[in-house]
Design an enzyme around this catalytic site. Sequence first.
Site, PDB file in Angstrom:
ATOM      1  N   ASP A 115      -4.784 -12.295   0.184  1.00  0.00           N
ATOM      2  CA  ASP A 115      -5.474 -11.618  -0.926  1.00  0.00           C
ATOM      3  C   ASP A 115      -4.755 -11.755  -2.251  1.00  0.00           C
ATOM      4  O   ASP A 115      -5.293 -11.358  -3.287  1.00  0.00           O
ATOM      5  CB  ASP A 115      -5.620 -10.119  -0.586  1.00  0.00           C
ATOM      6  CG  ASP A 115      -6.554  -9.935   0.594  1.00  0.00           C
ATOM      7  OD1 ASP A 115      -6.098  -9.469   1.636  1.00  0.00           O
ATOM      8  OD2 ASP A 115      -7.732 -10.333   0.468  1.00  0.00           O
ATOM      9  N   HIS A 135       2.075  -7.809   5.430  1.00  0.00           N
ATOM     10  CA  HIS A 135       1.062  -8.083   6.461  1.00  0.00           C
ATOM     11  C   HIS A 135       1.577  -7.543   7.784  1.00  0.00           C
ATOM     12  O   HIS A 135       2.769  -7.592   8.070  1.00  0.00           O
ATOM     13  CB  HIS A 135       0.813  -9.596   6.579  1.00  0.00           C
ATOM     14  CG  HIS A 135      -0.467  -9.928   7.260  1.00  0.00           C
ATOM     15  ND1 HIS A 135      -0.578  -9.961   8.620  1.00  0.00           N
ATOM     16  CD2 HIS A 135      -1.702 -10.179   6.775  1.00  0.00           C
ATOM     17  CE1 HIS A 135      -1.828 -10.260   8.953  1.00  0.00           C
ATOM     18  NE2 HIS A 135      -2.536 -10.387   7.857  1.00  0.00           N
TER      19      HIS A 135
HETATM   20  C1  SDX Z   1      -5.637  -8.412   5.105  1.00  0.00           C
HETATM   21  O1  SDX Z   1      -4.703  -7.770   9.867  1.00  0.00           O
HETATM   22  C2  SDX Z   1      -5.113  -8.844   9.261  1.00  0.00           C
HETATM   23  O2  SDX Z   1      -5.053  -9.913   9.790  1.00  0.00           O
HETATM   24  C3  SDX Z   1      -5.664  -8.593   7.879  1.00  0.00           C
HETATM   25  C4  SDX Z   1      -6.052  -9.835   7.096  1.00  0.00           C
HETATM   26  C5  SDX Z   1      -7.234 -10.560   7.713  1.00  0.00           C
HETATM   27  O3  SDX Z   1      -7.412 -11.730   7.411  1.00  0.00           O
HETATM   28  O4  SDX Z   1      -8.049  -9.878   8.410  1.00  0.00           O
HETATM   29  O5  SDX Z   1      -4.958 -10.714   6.987  1.00  0.00           O
HETATM   30  C6  SDX Z   1      -6.495  -9.450   5.691  1.00  0.00           C
HETATM   31  O6  SDX Z   1      -5.933  -7.256   5.255  1.00  0.00           O
HETATM   32  C7  SDX Z   1      -4.375  -8.806   4.404  1.00  0.00           C
HETATM   33  C8  SDX Z   1      -3.526  -7.561   3.938  1.00  0.00           C
HETATM   34  C9  SDX Z   1      -4.117  -7.096   2.631  1.00  0.00           C
HETATM   35  N1  SDX Z   1      -3.536  -5.785   2.249  1.00  0.00           N
HETATM   36  C10 SDX Z   1      -2.709  -5.692   1.204  1.00  0.00           C
HETATM   37  O7  SDX Z   1      -2.312  -6.648   0.534  1.00  0.00           O
HETATM   38  C11 SDX Z   1      -2.316  -4.269   0.861  1.00  0.00           C
HETATM   39  C12 SDX Z   1      -0.807  -4.179   0.632  1.00  0.00           C
HETATM   40  N2  SDX Z   1      -0.110  -4.361   1.895  1.00  0.00           N
HETATM   41  C13 SDX Z   1       0.173  -3.235   2.680  1.00  0.00           C
HETATM   42  O8  SDX Z   1      -0.498  -2.085   2.491  1.00  0.00           O
HETATM   43  C14 SDX Z   1       0.728  -3.519   4.070  1.00  0.00           C
HETATM   44  O9  SDX Z   1       1.594  -4.561   3.963  1.00  0.00           O
HETATM   45  C15 SDX Z   1      -0.281  -3.807   5.170  1.00  0.00           C
HETATM   46  C16 SDX Z   1      -1.303  -2.724   5.275  1.00  0.00           C
HETATM   47  C17 SDX Z   1      -0.972  -5.104   4.898  1.00  0.00           C
HETATM   48  C18 SDX Z   1       0.480  -3.910   6.479  1.00  0.00           C
HETATM   49  O10 SDX Z   1       0.941  -2.653   6.749  1.00  0.00           O
HETATM   50  P1  SDX Z   1       1.732  -2.351   8.136  1.00  0.00           P
HETATM   51  O11 SDX Z   1       1.782  -3.516   9.014  1.00  0.00           O
HETATM   52  O12 SDX Z   1       1.196  -1.098   8.683  1.00  0.00           O
HETATM   53  O13 SDX Z   1       3.210  -2.226   7.644  1.00  0.00           O
HETATM   54  P2  SDX Z   1       3.796  -0.934   7.067  1.00  0.00           P
HETATM   55  O14 SDX Z   1       2.796  -0.314   6.160  1.00  0.00           O
HETATM   56  O15 SDX Z   1       4.318  -0.133   8.178  1.00  0.00           O
HETATM   57  O16 SDX Z   1       4.954  -1.531   6.167  1.00  0.00           O
HETATM   58  C19 SDX Z   1       6.193  -1.803   6.733  1.00  0.00           C
HETATM   59  C20 SDX Z   1       7.175  -1.412   5.628  1.00  0.00           C
HETATM   60  C21 SDX Z   1       6.947   0.001   5.111  1.00  0.00           C
HETATM   61  O17 SDX Z   1       8.199   0.472   4.647  1.00  0.00           O
HETATM   62  P3  SDX Z   1       9.035   1.480   5.626  1.00  0.00           P
HETATM   63  O18 SDX Z   1       8.121   2.647   5.946  1.00  0.00           O
HETATM   64  O19 SDX Z   1       9.364   0.643   6.854  1.00  0.00           O
HETATM   65  O20 SDX Z   1      10.224   1.860   4.795  1.00  0.00           O
HETATM   66  O21 SDX Z   1       6.958  -2.273   4.490  1.00  0.00           O
HETATM   67  C22 SDX Z   1       6.538  -1.499   3.386  1.00  0.00           C
HETATM   68  C23 SDX Z   1       6.052  -0.169   3.918  1.00  0.00           C
HETATM   69  O22 SDX Z   1       6.238   0.855   2.944  1.00  0.00           O
HETATM   70  N3  SDX Z   1       5.428  -2.225   2.764  1.00  0.00           N
HETATM   71  C24 SDX Z   1       5.258  -2.350   1.461  1.00  0.00           C
HETATM   72  C25 SDX Z   1       4.120  -3.163   1.311  1.00  0.00           C
HETATM   73  N4  SDX Z   1       3.635  -3.484   2.509  1.00  0.00           N
HETATM   74  C26 SDX Z   1       4.453  -2.888   3.409  1.00  0.00           C
HETATM   75  N5  SDX Z   1       5.929  -1.865   0.398  1.00  0.00           N
HETATM   76  C27 SDX Z   1       5.458  -2.211  -0.807  1.00  0.00           C
HETATM   77  N6  SDX Z   1       4.377  -2.995  -1.048  1.00  0.00           N
HETATM   78  C28 SDX Z   1       3.682  -3.488   0.003  1.00  0.00           C
HETATM   79  N7  SDX Z   1       2.614  -4.253  -0.206  1.00  0.00           N
END
Ligand code: SDX
Length: 430
Positions: A365, A307
């Site tokens: 989720d 998140h």
């Molecule tokens: C919702 O914003 C909100 O409030 C949203 C929400 C709401 O109520 O409105 O809470 C609802 O959207 C919840 C999130 C649902 N999405 C998912 O479950 C999809 C999987 N999660 C990710 O795609 C990710 O965690 C995000 C999109 C939710 C957050 O992404 P960010 O904040 O842009 O973080 P990032 O992608 O920069 O990740 C930071 C690091 C990265 O690694 P590095 O580049 O630093 O090496 O963490 C890793 C990412 O690769 N990472 C993950 C991961 N989520 C982040 N690696 C593996 N699996 C994951 N799920």
Amino acid sequence: MKPTKVTLTFNNGAEPIELPVMSGNLGTDVIDIRSLGKQGYFTYDPGFMSTSSCNSAITYIDGEEGLLYYRGYPIQQLAETADFLEVAYLLINGELPSLDQKSEFVGTVRRHTMLHDQMSNFFRGFRRDAHPMAVMVGVVGAMSAFYRESSDAFDPLQRDVATFRLLAKVPTIAAWSYKYNIGEPFTYPQNRFNYAENFLHMMFATPCDSYQPNPVLARALDRILILHADHEQNASTSTVRVAGSSGANSFACIAAGIASLWGPLHGGANEATLKMLEQIGDASRIGEFIKRAKDKSDPFRLMGFGHRVYKNMDPRAAIMRKTCHEVLNELGLHDDPLFKLAMELEKIALEDDYFIQKKLYPNVDFYSGIVMRAMGIPNSMFTAIFALARTAGWVAQWTEMMSDPEHKISRPRQLYTGQLRRDLVPIDKR
Ligand code: SDX
């Protein structure tokens, strides 16, 4: 002592720039950069990782502690004791309703649940297999063509009427997009039901049998709606605010929010999480998928994990897990293999260094899809239900913005990385 200003100093001897530091009632202080443009600088923050786009009194999230408050009330208390329309009233008006205020609010919503009958034609323009979110974007947007007398975003009375119409009609549109998808006749709202019961009725009742919603499932759905009602300036809420900042009508703005929520990284994650669990299939394959999630060369991410704000357990995920237990027990599905797989996956991931170091925890989720699937709701409808819940937060945030005398049209700038000025060569000389 908290700082009240910050000075930007430049390493080329340019004049330092002083900027105010502002504090809210809770949360991170902000540097007020509004004067920076006039002093020759923009800030650069793609994805708004460190940017506050507005001031708001609606929802507060503490990502480190895993806290979520709607108008100051912890989500746990609201999920346990309030119902969704009470929470919608709170988000929009700032206070929980009295008994009289609630009955008036609920009565008004009830009287607006039907769609203009001609709107049913919009559904027929879609293929039967259209994703419900595609239908919702289209039909909610089309509300601007039917309810023009409540489309002036600058008129507080019209904003109120549009708010009730959206709260009341989006569930009907969502349920009808499902009915259209499966080829069953539309089921009209029944005023004898409460909000969650009515949605289950419109989803599952048919003209051939009488339908009585299971009260445990209705309460579980109502709680799911509460958990999804608002969440500060997330991608879809920011979309609604940016669209609304131009004075566009609320129906068009909410349609824009639905479009943004559809993305698998946002509201589409519940559908994607269930597909991922079905793909994993068995606990013996969890390691393979955890490995993929950690592999930078693999675009796969663990859906339902991570998140932007929460660097602790999403408090909604914990409540959702508890709701999962209740629903599965009520339905005699406590051995649901997907739920067991999800709990095993959560356990393994939370013990894995990669997830610990990157502070990746289950989000709202991760479990919601399992609950809704157990209730007989198809994957394709998970995000549609998220959208009907978030409509309460979207209209509350939109109303807060439109009633702010300082509100301005959103118009970010950029760091230009394109071509310098050059002259065009006519095509016959190129
Ligand atoms: C919702 O914003 C909100 O409030 C949203 C929400 C709401 O109520 O409105 O809470 C609802 O959207 C919840 C999130 C649902 N999405 C998912 O479950 C999809 C999987 N999660 C990710 O795609 C990710 O965690 C995000 C999109 C939710 C957050 O992404 P960010 O904040 O842009 O973080 P990032 O992608 O920069 O990740 C930071 C690091 C990265 O690694 P590095 O580049 O630093 O090496 O963490 C890793 C990412 O690769 N990472 C993950 C991961 N989520 C982040 N690696 C593996 N699996 C994951 N799920």
